[in-house]
Structure formats: structure tokens, C-alpha cells
Motif scaffolding. Structure first.
Motif: not given
Length: 354
Positions: A258-275
Motif C-alpha cells: 500500500e502507498g498509505f492505507g486510508i481504510p486503516v485510519l478510517e477503521a481506527m477512528r470508528a473504533g474498529c480493530p485492524v488486522v
């Protein structure tokens, strides 16, 4: 006048680059930066003109044959040109800024498709006055592939995540019965490994967002591995996506690159754990606030998914995610990008006090 090339909106209906350009353009308008956004299809004006005062800052241009690969015709009073996707202004005298997102084509494509894309991208990078990379990892890749490019003209400016993503009241107590997969499902995204991981977890379903409809081969795999336990939400708005983040067991994002990975930040902001995987830009974005695996193996993914269902662990990683995601914002992206413009132009751009 700053001119932003909106060719990306003709190339994708939804995606990280479109989000980036839209967020930046909106802030230019809100702060009074003299900006024009060039669009090439009438239908895009109504989609992007969310406020009445933005209409006169959009310029509609005729969509020429192979427009995406051609130099952009800009207004005569253009002081600086910023392309959304690897284009240069028609006049060599106009200073230009290029944003480099990733090198997916260079690593995962081949043949004429890769040659055409890379030729355009590398030419734009070489001739641009300044180059913005959206992560340190992208900068590292650029210098590996183009060692002759001067580091002095490269700036790393991270992306952000919208305020549309936040924890919803009572969502934490809802039983988490599915994992979320967001975006394209090309080979390097390791979608098949996610399907197989869900196959090891009989109580977990798989929900996909974006990336187009399931292909025939994907449907065969889904029916073989998790029959009746999957669905595709299609393209959703931010409100719907935020709701899905809130009620999902986790975002599974095992991309190898990934060049960045915006969904990772979106999930974290929403309180969703990331794998995710401990590769490319993901550690740079996720920090210590995600489960980062060394390989996209179904057994490892399944174990991580089980881990986030533990309430104590879930609460801990959610708090880490809130803190980590707070370090990134579109306001910071905007401020740092304007500084690049001002360095190129040699003067401070006037703006409203907000």
C-alpha cells in the motif's frame, strides 16, 4: 491562481486518491486560496459542488481522446499546477507539483499496461518542480526505482481520514458477527486468504465494500469456503461505511503493498480493530494500534480475528487506534501541501482567517 487537475475523478468513482483530492480542494476553497479545479465531465460538477460557493471555482474542460495521458491545458493565469494523477501542464514554464501515491503498477503489473503507466509517471516525477509522497515507504520506493531524482524536491506528507468516521453510541455492545474487507481485491490484496480464514471460523461472516462485484472465480471460492456467509455492499457512502466499521469484528486489510492505507485510519477512528500485514506503509500508518502479521496465511488471519473478539483486548486496541489515528488529519495534509506550494512559488499564499 492554483490549478488542480481533477482527471482522477474521470478515472475512478471512488478511491483513496479521489478522497485525497476532494478533501484538499475543499480546504482550499474554505480558506480562500485562489484555486480552480479542472474537471472533464459535466456530471462530476454536481457530484463535487457540495456547496454553492464552490461552483465558480470549477472549470469544465473538454475530455480529449486519451486525456489522462496528455499534458493538461491550463488557464493562462495559472501560477502553479498540481495534477491528481501524474500529468504535467501544457506549458513547461508553469511550476508543477506531483503527488506520488505508490508503485503498484511497477511491482504488480507487466507488459504494455505497466510500460504506459510507468512512462507517464516517471516523466512527471522527473519534470515536476516538487514531488509529494504520501508515505515514507512511497518515498523509499521512488528513490529505489528512480535514484537520479533529487531528494531535495521530495516531501513526505501523510494523508488523513474524514471526520465522518467515529464510534457510534452502543455499537461496542453489539455482537460482532462479521469481518469487513474494504477496497479492491487484486492478487496482492490477499482476498483469497481472508475467505479461507473465514472458512476456519464458522460463526464469522465476510462483508465486502467497494472493489467491484465478485468475479466468477471469487464466487466459486466463496461458495466453496463460506457458503451463505458472505455479502457485497457495493459502493457505500461514509455514513454507511462508518456504521459497518462500528459493528464489524474487525477490518481485515492484509494487503502486501500500500502507498498509505486510508481504510486503516478510517477503521481506527470508528473504533474498529485492524488486522493487517507488517509490510510497506502499513506499519507507518498503524503504529502499535493494529494486529500486524508477517504473512497473509489463513491460519494467522483466523487467529487474529479470534483475538479481537476478546472484549478486554478489543477495548485496549480500540483505545490505541483512537490515539494513533488522531496523529493524522486532512487539515495537516492541507497545511503541509500549501507549504510546498509556497516554497515552489517563493511567497505566502493569501487566505481567509478561519
Amino acid at each position: 491562481m492554483i490549478v488542480i487537475d481533477g482527471i482522477i475523478f474521470s478515472l475512478q468513482q471512488q478511491g483513496g486518491v479521489s478522497v485525497y483530492i476532494r478533501e484538499f480542494y475543499n480546504r482550499c476553497i474554505d480558506t480562500g486560496i485562489d484555486t480552480r479545479l479542472l474537471l472533464f465531465e459535466q456530471k462530476l460538477i454536481s457530484r463535487l459542488s457540495v456547496c454553492p460557493h464552490t461552483t465558480n471555482t470549477i472549470k469544465l474542460r473538454y475530455l480529449r481522446f486519451a486525456e489522462r495521458y496528455r499534458r493538461c491545458i491550463t488557464p493562462t493565469d495559472t501560477k502553479l499546477f498540481h495534477s491528481s494523477y501524474y500529468r504535467l501542464p501544457q506549458s513547461n514554464k508553469t511550476p508543477s507539483v506531483i503527488t506520488v501515491y505508490d508503485f503498484t503498477y511497477e511491482y504488480f503489473s507487466s507488459g504494455i499496461r505497466r510500460w504506459v503507466h510507468s512512462s507517464q509517471k516517471f516523466k512527471a516525477i522527473r519534470e515536476a518542480t516538487a514531488v509529494i509522497c504520501i508515505s515514507e515507504n512511497t518515498k523509499k520506493d521512488l528513490l529505489r526505482l528512480m535514484p537520479a531524482v533529487s531528494q531535495e524536491k521530495i516531501r513526505v506528507i501523510h494523508l488523513g481520514a474524514s471526520d465522518s468516521f467515529f464510534p457510534l453510541e452502543k455499537a461496542f455492545s453489539i455482537k460482532k458477527t462479521f469481518v469487513l474487507f474494504v477496497g479492491s481485491r487484486f492478487g496482492y490484496k490477499n482476498f483469497a486468504a481472508v475467505v479461507c480464514a473465514c472458512g476456519l471460523l464458522p460463526d464469522i461472516e465476510l462483508v465486502c465494500v467497494g472493489g467491484g462485484g465478485f468475479t466468477e472465480s471469487e464466487l466459486l471460492l466463496l461458495e466453496k469456503s463460506i457458503p451463505g456467509r458472505y455479502r457485497h455492499e457495493g459502493i457505500v457512502n461514509d455514513n454507511r461505511l462508518n456504521y459497518l466499521y462500528n459493528i464489524a469484528a474487525c477490518l481485515v486489510y492484509p494487503s502486501s503493498y500500500e502507498g498509505f492505507g486510508i481504510p486503516v485510519l478510517e477503521a481506527m477512528r470508528a473504533g474498529c480493530p485492524v488486522v493487517a500485514l507488517n509490510l510497506s506503509s502499513i506499519p507507518e500508518v498503524a503504529g502499535n494500534a493494529a494486529i500486524l502479521l508477517e504473512a497473509a496465511e489463513p491460519e494467522l488471519l483466523a487467529k487474529a480475528i479470534e483475538q479481537v473478539t476478546d472484549q478486554n483486548f478489543r477495548q485496549e486496541i480500540r483505545q490505541k487506534g483512537f490515539l494513533q489515528s488522531s496523529r493524522f488529519s486532512w487539515d495537516h495534509t492541507f497545511d503541509q501541501t500549501i507549504k510546498v506550494y509556497e516554497d515552489v512559488l517563493g511567497y505566502t499564499l493569501p487566505r481567509n482567517i478561519v
